[in-house]
Design an enzyme around this catalytic site. Structure first.
Site, PDB file in Angstrom:
ATOM      1  N   ALA A   1       4.592   3.994   2.969  1.00  0.00           N
ATOM      2  CA  ALA A   1       4.077   2.999   2.314  1.00  0.00           C
ATOM      3  C   ALA A   1       4.108   1.754   3.319  1.00  0.00           C
ATOM      4  O   ALA A   1       4.827   1.959   4.353  1.00  0.00           O
ATOM      5  CB  ALA A   1       4.777   2.542   1.106  1.00  0.00           C
ATOM      6  N   LYS A   2       3.542   0.603   3.109  1.00  0.00           N
ATOM      7  CA  LYS A   2       3.677  -0.580   3.936  1.00  0.00           C
ATOM      8  C   LYS A   2       3.338  -1.819   3.050  1.00  0.00           C
ATOM      9  O   LYS A   2       2.455  -1.800   1.982  1.00  0.00           O
ATOM     10  CB  LYS A   2       3.099  -0.335   5.176  1.00  0.00           C
ATOM     11  CG  LYS A   2       3.299  -1.320   6.002  1.00  0.00           C
ATOM     12  CD  LYS A   2       4.530  -0.643   6.913  1.00  0.00           C
ATOM     13  CE  LYS A   2       4.967  -1.481   8.181  1.00  0.00           C
ATOM     14  NZ  LYS A   2       5.754  -0.661   9.158  1.00  0.00           N
ATOM     15  N   GLY A   3       4.195  -2.869   3.489  1.00  0.00           N
ATOM     16  CA  GLY A   3       3.852  -4.075   2.659  1.00  0.00           C
ATOM     17  C   GLY A   3       3.741  -5.238   3.545  1.00  0.00           C
ATOM     18  O   GLY A   3       3.819  -5.224   4.956  1.00  0.00           O
TER      19      GLY A   3
ATOM     20  N   VAL B   1       0.790  -1.243   0.034  1.00  0.00           N
ATOM     21  CA  VAL B   1       0.073   0.184  -0.013  1.00  0.00           C
ATOM     22  C   VAL B   1       0.943   1.287  -0.037  1.00  0.00           C
ATOM     23  O   VAL B   1       1.653   1.433   0.865  1.00  0.00           O
ATOM     24  CB  VAL B   1      -1.073   0.111   1.272  1.00  0.00           C
ATOM     25  CG1 VAL B   1      -1.705   1.200   1.291  1.00  0.00           C
ATOM     26  CG2 VAL B   1      -1.929  -1.326   1.387  1.00  0.00           C
TER      27      VAL B   1
ATOM     28  N   ASP C   1      10.033  -5.180   8.781  1.00  0.00           N
ATOM     29  CA  ASP C   1       9.006  -5.045   9.924  1.00  0.00           C
ATOM     30  C   ASP C   1       8.929  -6.318  10.519  1.00  0.00           C
ATOM     31  O   ASP C   1       9.831  -7.238  10.759  1.00  0.00           O
ATOM     32  CB  ASP C   1       7.669  -4.525   9.246  1.00  0.00           C
ATOM     33  CG  ASP C   1       6.820  -3.971  10.373  1.00  0.00           C
ATOM     34  OD1 ASP C   1       6.988  -2.969  10.837  1.00  0.00           O
ATOM     35  OD2 ASP C   1       5.501  -4.747  10.517  1.00  0.00           O
TER      36      ASP C   1
END
Ligand code: NAD
Length: 415
Positions: free
Chosen positions: A104-106, A59, A145
């Protein structure tokens, strides 16, 4: 009942700041939604020869101030709503630290603990390959993360480099040192947390040798935060992990607790300590509480029982909006996640700069620059809070959202 959907919580926090800064409703609308959401199916051959298909997300919330930036989480409970919230929080975190990045992050829905190294490598490479058109040192930079680590970052870097045909270390941060990582990245988040503990203690006139610290979660952030707090002279009276907590009013030795956890698999059972539950850990008699585990830990149900004078949020989203109000009324200072745990992304920024320059800094230079940047950001947040008579989270959001909004307004809306 309080909302447990993290994206709804992120929207609620955004609304609160937007009202304070009287943001243009059109810009508010833009900021509510991610700019791009990529959902990929990730088929891999498992060690037993079967093909298994995993779901992966990336995202990209906003990139008005610079390339998207954010970690990748491997966890069975990953949801699109969670990744959307984490992506938005990254935008604010980079902005409050005044880094030239968006957010953003995945995430990949998988159980990494039940997968072999070979399976994890294939999963990482295929996930990266499926995102290849959307990521890069100038577009979207990934990072570790929950349950991803420097090795995972090395696979991402190699896959991306293989596709583009040259060595591109700047596509990920949190890499091993030998392939373009930065000194100090591993412990950077906790170092930033400890700088915030030092500053908060100073403001509240808590002498380090009289300051008692409790830490929830004993992973990368929790262990190093406890270690650095002790090195600064604080007494670490309680720590916990997912199986429970331990308490010693005379102070624990974080390295010895870590060694015990290495052998026993948990902090529990550490010699000379008293066993407590995670709930009791949060409600301990202490001066500084560092939640460093998961979201939704300090809620409407327990906020009234918190006895610490300051909460320094190592984890992302540990305090719900209702709990925030209760803590504010009780005059408990909360150094919010987007500031308190920004040490990781800040040293990631240093890593990216070093990769682009192919010139690497000393450990001392990294930590000194981190300290300066975090203290400067805290000063801005305190000043905003004082001027507007709001809590530090609202102030941090006002600053962060205001900076992103200014960029959007200056650049204008295309076409
Ligand atoms: P980690 O996986 O290394 O450690 C998490 C720890 O929390 C483990 O000790 C686990 O046992 C414990 N835990 C899990 N559930 C718990 C519960 N219910 N009660 C108490 N303890 C529990 O993860 P990490 O990298 O240390 O991340 C911790 C938090 O910090 C997460 O919210 C993450 O998003 C945030 N964070 C991490 C970084 C980083 O650089 N690692 C940066 C910014 C924010």
């Amino acid at each position: 009942m309080e909302k447990s959907n993290p994206y709804e919580m992120a929207l609620e926090q955004l609304d609160k700041a937007v009202k304070k800064i009287k943001l243009d409703p059109g810009v508010h609308e833009i900021l509510k939604y991610p700019k791009r959401t990529v959902i990929v199916s990730v088929p891999i051959i498992m060690d037993n020869g079967e093909c298994k298909v995993f779901t992966g997300y990336r995202v990209q919330h906003h990139d008005a101030r610079g390339p998207f930036k954010g970690g990748v989480r491997y966890h069975p409970d990953v949801t699109l709503e969670e990744v959307k919230a984490l992506a938005m929080w990254m935008t604010w975190k980079c902005s409050v630290m005044d880094l030239p990045f968006g957010g953003a992050k995945g995430g990949v829905v998988c159980n990494p603990r039940a997968m072999s190294e070979g399976e994890l490598q294939r999963l990482t490479r295929r996930y990266t390959a499926n995102l290849i058109r959307f990521i890069g040192p100038e577009t979207d930079i990934l990072a570790p993360d929950v349950y991803t680590n420097p090795k995972t970052m090395a696979w991402i870097m190699d896959t991306y480099s293989t596709y583009v045909g040259y060595c591109a270390p700047g596509v990920v941060t949190g890499k091993p040192l030998s392939i373009g990582g930065s000194k100090g990245r591993l412990e950077a988040t906790a170092m930033g947390v400890s700088f915030m503990c030092r500053e908060a203690a100073n403001l509240l006139k808590i002498e380090p040798k009289e300051g008692r610290v409790a830490v929830q979660g004993y992973g990368n952030v929790g262990y190093y935060a406890a270690k650095f707090a002790r090195e600064m002279g604080f007494k670490v009276v309680g720590v916990s992990d997912s199986s429970g907590g331990i308490y010693d009013p005379d102070g624990l030795d974080p390295d010895a607790v870590q060694a015990h956890k290495g052998k026993a698999g948990s902090v529990r059972g550490y010699e000379g300590s008293e066993e407590i539950t995670n709930r009791e850990l949060l409600e301990l008699e202490c001066d500084i509480l560092i939640p460093a585990a998961l979201e939704n830990q300090i809620t409407e149900a327990n906020a009234d029982n918190i006895k610490a004078r300051v909460v320094v949020e190592g984890a992302n989203g540990p305090t719900t909006p209702k709990a925030d109000e209760i803590l504010f009324e009780k005059e408990i200072m909360v150094v919010p996640d987007i500031l308190a745990n920004a040490g990781g992304v800040t040293v990631s920024y240093f890593e990216w700069v070093q990769d682009l320059m192919s010139y690497f800094w000393t450990y001392e230079a990294v930590m000194k620059t981190l300290d300066e940047k975090m203290v400067a950001a805290l000063k801005d947040v305190l000043e905003t809070a004082r001027k507007n008579r709001v809590d530090l989270r609202t102030a941090a959001y006002m600053l962060a959202v205001g900076r992103v909004a200014e960029t959007i307004e200056l650049r204008g809306i295309f076409p």
